[in-house]
Design a protein around this motif. Structure first.
Motif, short mmCIF file in Angstrom:
data_model
loop_
_atom_site.label_atom_id
_atom_site.label_comp_id
_atom_site.label_asym_id
_atom_site.label_seq_id
_atom_site.Cartn_x
_atom_site.Cartn_y
_atom_site.Cartn_z
N TYR A 29 -16.39 63.26 24.62
CA TYR A 29 -16.97 63.34 23.28
C TYR A 29 -17.82 64.60 23.19
O TYR A 29 -18.65 64.86 24.06
CB TYR A 29 -17.84 62.11 22.99
CG TYR A 29 -18.51 62.16 21.63
CD1 TYR A 29 -17.80 61.85 20.48
CD2 TYR A 29 -19.84 62.52 21.51
CE1 TYR A 29 -18.39 61.91 19.24
CE2 TYR A 29 -20.45 62.58 20.27
CZ TYR A 29 -19.73 62.27 19.13
OH TYR A 29 -20.33 62.32 17.90
N GLN A 36 -20.14 66.84 20.30
CA GLN A 36 -20.68 66.95 18.94
C GLN A 36 -21.47 68.24 18.85
O GLN A 36 -22.33 68.52 19.69
CB GLN A 36 -21.58 65.77 18.60
CG GLN A 36 -22.14 65.88 17.19
CD GLN A 36 -22.68 64.58 16.66
OE1 GLN A 36 -22.27 63.51 17.09
NE2 GLN A 36 -23.58 64.67 15.69
N ASP A 56 -23.91 70.27 16.32
CA ASP A 56 -24.73 70.21 15.11
C ASP A 56 -25.29 71.60 14.83
O ASP A 56 -26.02 72.16 15.65
CB ASP A 56 -25.89 69.22 15.30
CG ASP A 56 -25.40 67.80 15.45
OD1 ASP A 56 -24.47 67.42 14.73
OD2 ASP A 56 -25.95 67.07 16.29
N ASP A 114 -20.87 70.78 10.83
CA ASP A 114 -20.87 70.07 12.10
C ASP A 114 -19.45 69.69 12.51
O ASP A 114 -18.57 69.52 11.66
CB ASP A 114 -21.75 68.83 12.02
CG ASP A 114 -23.20 69.15 11.72
OD1 ASP A 114 -23.60 70.30 11.98
OD2 ASP A 114 -23.92 68.28 11.23
N ARG A 172 -17.17 67.10 15.42
CA ARG A 172 -17.13 66.06 16.44
C ARG A 172 -15.70 66.01 17.00
O ARG A 172 -14.74 65.99 16.22
CB ARG A 172 -17.52 64.71 15.85
CG ARG A 172 -19.00 64.58 15.63
CD ARG A 172 -19.37 63.40 14.77
NE ARG A 172 -18.92 63.48 13.38
CZ ARG A 172 -19.37 64.34 12.48
NH1 ARG A 172 -20.24 65.24 12.80
NH2 ARG A 172 -18.91 64.31 11.23
N THR A 196 -10.40 65.52 15.97
CA THR A 196 -11.48 66.40 15.50
C THR A 196 -11.84 66.04 14.07
O THR A 196 -10.97 65.89 13.21
CB THR A 196 -11.04 67.87 15.56
OG1 THR A 196 -10.65 68.18 16.90
CG2 THR A 196 -12.17 68.80 15.14
#
Length: 186
Positions: free
Chosen positions: A19, A21, A23, A30, A32, A59
């Motif tokens: 995972y 992420q 930001d 953003d 992920r 994605t």
């Protein structure tokens, strides 16, 4: 995060979950990325081994115009042979990673490495790799290729980068770079 289980004396299967992420300070940029994969590895007679993983990269990007979801194949494959004096590995991988300002890109890599021990104190090596990457949903891609040779002898090492060459392409420009010198545009 991962789990693996031996299915025989020489083979293992498993699962992994990655995972990522990203930001950004600016709104609506953003990303992920969730990457589940199945894994497998095994050893054969003669010093050969294989490891592989296959899965997808899911994605989700926050964009100014809304959300964008994409799916890409991901995984890797590597085969190696190790003997008393040499080691050969080759393979490839494909993965999705975050790019600047809410972007995401796929990268595909191919590689080969070879080391041979000439004596207790001397080793020669060669390596080559090729990678290509591009942003998802765009047709623009960049590639990079490297070839390098090396020699080491008990305390003395001839840096492989000094005898290597790199080919790079970004957009419509292609460059040939010799290690330790500037690039020549083509």
């Amino acid at each position: 995060l991962g789990y693996s289980r031996a299915i025989s004396e020489t083979s293992t299967i498993g699962v992994t979950l990655g995972y990522t992420q990203i930001d950004y300070d600016a709104p609506n940029q953003d990303s992920r990325i969730i990457s589940p994969q199945l894994t497998y590895s095994t050893r054969f007679a003669g010093g050969w081994s294989i490891s592989a993983a296959v899965g997808v990269s899911l994605t989700r990007r926050d964009l100014i115009v809304g959300k964008d979801n994409s799916t890409a194949l991901s995984g890797n494959l590597q085969a190696c042979r190790e003997t008393e004096r040499s080691n050969l590995c080759f393979g490839g991988s494909r993965a999705t990673s975050a790019a600047g300002f809410g972007g995401a890109r796929t990268q595909t890599d191919l590689f080969a490495n070879y080391n041979y021990r000439l004596s207790e104190r001397s080793t020669i090596s060669a390596r080559a790799n090729y990678s290509i990457n591009g942003e998802l949903r765009h047709s623009r891609e960049n590639f990079n290729a490297n070839l390098a040779l090396g020699f080491s002898h008990s305390g003395y090492t001839r840096d492989a980068e000094q005898v290597g060459y790199t080919w790079k392409r970004a957009g419509s420009k292609t460059n040939l770079c010799s290690s330790g010198t500037s690039c020549v545009e083509g």
